[in-house]
Each structure stands twice: as C-alpha cells, then as structure tokens.
Design an enzyme around this catalytic site. Structure first.
Site, PDB file in Angstrom:
ATOM      1  CE  LYS A  69      -4.392  -1.459   1.961  1.00 10.65           C
ATOM      2  NZ  LYS A  69      -5.377  -1.122   2.988  1.00 10.65           N
ATOM      3  CG  ASP A 106      -8.720   1.097   3.274  1.00 11.17           C
ATOM      4  OD1 ASP A 106      -9.524   0.326   2.713  1.00 11.17           O
ATOM      5  OD2 ASP A 106      -7.516   0.815   3.443  1.00 11.17           O
TER       6      ASP A 106
END
Ligand code: NAP
Length: 276
Positions: A69, A106
């Site tokens: 990520k 997210d």
C-alpha cells in the site's frame, strides 16, 4: 477470456485470502458487465515492473493490499489528496498517458459503513480508536473529515500511537493500552483497528462494564463477522457495526472507475461475499 473485456485485480503478498475477487465477480455478474477481476500474488521486488506491464495486458486498474500500500503510492504518477494524507494507496487507476493514479478508499469505506450501520451516530462526542497501523490511519482521517474534534488513540506499542498522533490531524491524543478503561465511559464511538478478535488471534479483553450503552462500536475485523467485541457491545446495549460493510464500500469506487457502473452495496452483496 475476451481481449476486449476490461481487467482489474488485487495485488498482494499473500493474496489468496482476499474476498475482493468474489465481490467484484459478483458485481460484474449482477450488473451484466463484461470484465474480469483476478487475484495477483506479487512479491515486493516485482511490484514496479508488474504495475508498468499491467495496462499493456488490458488492466484498467487494481487494488493493492498488504504489503504494497505505501510503495504503490510512492510509484504513482498522480495521487489523490486523501491517499497522500493517509500515506497509503489501495485503489489504482491506469492513466491513458502512462503511469497510474493512486487513491485510498478505506476512509470512505469506513465512513459509509458507519453511517449505514449506525445512522444516529453523531461526531460530537470523542472517538476512541484501538490500534495505530495502516487501517487506523485511514479511520482517523475519516473521523477528522466527518467532524470528530477529539480522537483518543490507544495502541499496544504506545510509541506508534504517539507517532501517528503527531503526524495526523489535530485533536488526536495518544493513550497507553492500560488507559482504555478510563477512556471508555465518555466515548461516543469505539473502533477496533487491531487484528485482535480475528479468527486465529486472541480476542479483545476490555472492561465491558465501563462501556456506555450509548457508544457506537465498530470492528474492522470481519472474519468472524460477529467478533467478541461486537457481541459484548450488543450485550451492553450498544449499536454494533461489523467490518464487512467497510470492505464492500471501499471496493465500490474502484469498480465504478474500471468497469463503468456504480455497484450496489446491499444485503444480497453481503450474502454473496459470505457464501462459500
Ligand atoms: P497493521 O498495520 O499491521 O497494524 C496492526 C495493529 O494491530 C497495530 O496497531 C498492532 O499494535 C495491533 N496489534 C496486533 N496484534 C496485537 C495484539 N496481540 N494486541 C494488541 N494490539 C495488537 O494492520 P492494518 O493494516 O492496520 O490492519 C489491522 C486490521 O484491520 C486487520 O485485522 C485488517 O484485516 C483490518 N482491516 C479491515 C478492513 C475492512 O475493510 N474491514 C480494511 C483494512 C484493515 P502494535 O503497533 O503494538 O504492533
């Protein structure tokens, strides 16, 4: 496989456990769209090379998960403000001019799930976030954006909580793990972003009697769906929000970008992802 059908996938190491292929596959079938979404196990050393080659194979974009990520963000040609602020990417879109746009959905996924699972939740009371890893960073960003002025952040390793508080938005106060009991009574929202409670891990052991029944309790863990934390919260009369909705909501923006239609996040989608 049709050469014209758009492709997307999830890049991770490991990636076999990911529910994303089942989710995107379900949405493609339900919406009657051409396309494929595949799991892509990629080692850290190969990430840049793989990302450079994917558009030439018909990929419109990809999700990235652990451990890629942060590195994916650093490789991006463009990045959204929220990805830069959170310091990690989970959704990539290949650009016609080459390279890719990195986004982080997210925080959006967390907030959408919270709002649908606890519609009466208000940001006016302090929030208590457990854990100081990547997921906590996205949750803190989301809570700040939603207007929560005071966020208490407790982590097993206090130094990580202090570091995240210092680099995050204003109003984040680090706490030691042992201070959780004292913080619980005034908490409007309790969020578990640690791996505690996940199948195969120890459960969260909190002084449940200190939990105010007016607290909304959200767990990012979704295997199992009903964690010990959520069970204890419901027993105290709290509204409990499970982690599966966050997974579904964070996936929706990528799907829309790659396959061209807004996907539904509803009970049928939850059931499709949960069915073996
Ligand atoms: P991470 O960066 O590795 O952070 C893990 C966190 O858990 C750290 O704060 C760590 O504390 C804490 N922790 C681990 N074991 C612990 C223990 N035995 N006791 C107390 N604390 C412990 O992981 P992440 O990416 O933030 O993910 C965390 C969780 O969120 C995972 O369960 C992941 O599946 C879930 N998640 C769910 C979604 C969703 O869509 N629902 C999205 C993202 C993540 P230390 O700093 O002390 O090590």
């Amino acid at each position: 496989m049709s050469a014209a059908a758009p492709l997307a996938g999830v890049i991770g190491d490991p990636v076999g456990h990911s529910l994303s292929p089942r989710l995107h596959g379900y949405w493609l079938r339900r919406l009657g769209l051409a396309g494929h979404y595949v799991p892509l196990p990629v080692a850290a050393d190969d990430l840049a090379e793989v990302l450079a080659a994917m558009p030439r194979m018909g990929f419109r974009g990809a999700n990235v998960t652990i451990p890629h990520k942060e590195r994916a963000l650093s490789l991006a040609r463009e990045a959204t403000a929220r990805a830069r602020t959170i310091g990690a990417a989970n959704t990539l879109v290949f650009l016609p001019e080459g390279g890719f746009l990195a986004d982080n959905t997210d925080a959006h996924g967390f907030l959408e799930n919270l709002r649908s699972g606890a519609p009466a939740w208000s940001p006016s009371r302090p929030a208590l976030v457990l854990g100081a890893g990547g997921a906590a960073r996205a949750v803190i960003y989301a809570l700040h954006e939603a207007g929560v002025a005071r966020i208490l952040l407790a982590n097993r390793t206090y130094a990580r909580a202090a570091e995240l508080a210092a680099s995050g938005p204003p109003g984040v106060q680090p706490l030691s793990w042992s201070a959780i009991a004292d913080a619980l009574p005034g908490t409007g929202l309790l969020v578990n972003t640690t791996a505690l409670g996940m199948a195969g891990q120890a459960g969260l052991d909190l002084p449940w009697a200190a939990l105010d029944p007016g607290t909304v309790v959200s767990d990012l863990v979704y295997t199992p769906l009903e964690t010990g934390l959520l069970r204890a919260a419901r027993a105290r009369g709290c509204v409990a929000v499970d982690g599966l909705g966050m997974l579904l909501h964070q996936a929706a923006p990528g799907f829309a970008r790659w396959f061209g239609a807004e996907p539904p996040v509803d009970e049928a989608t939850r059931n499709a992802v949960l069915s073996p």
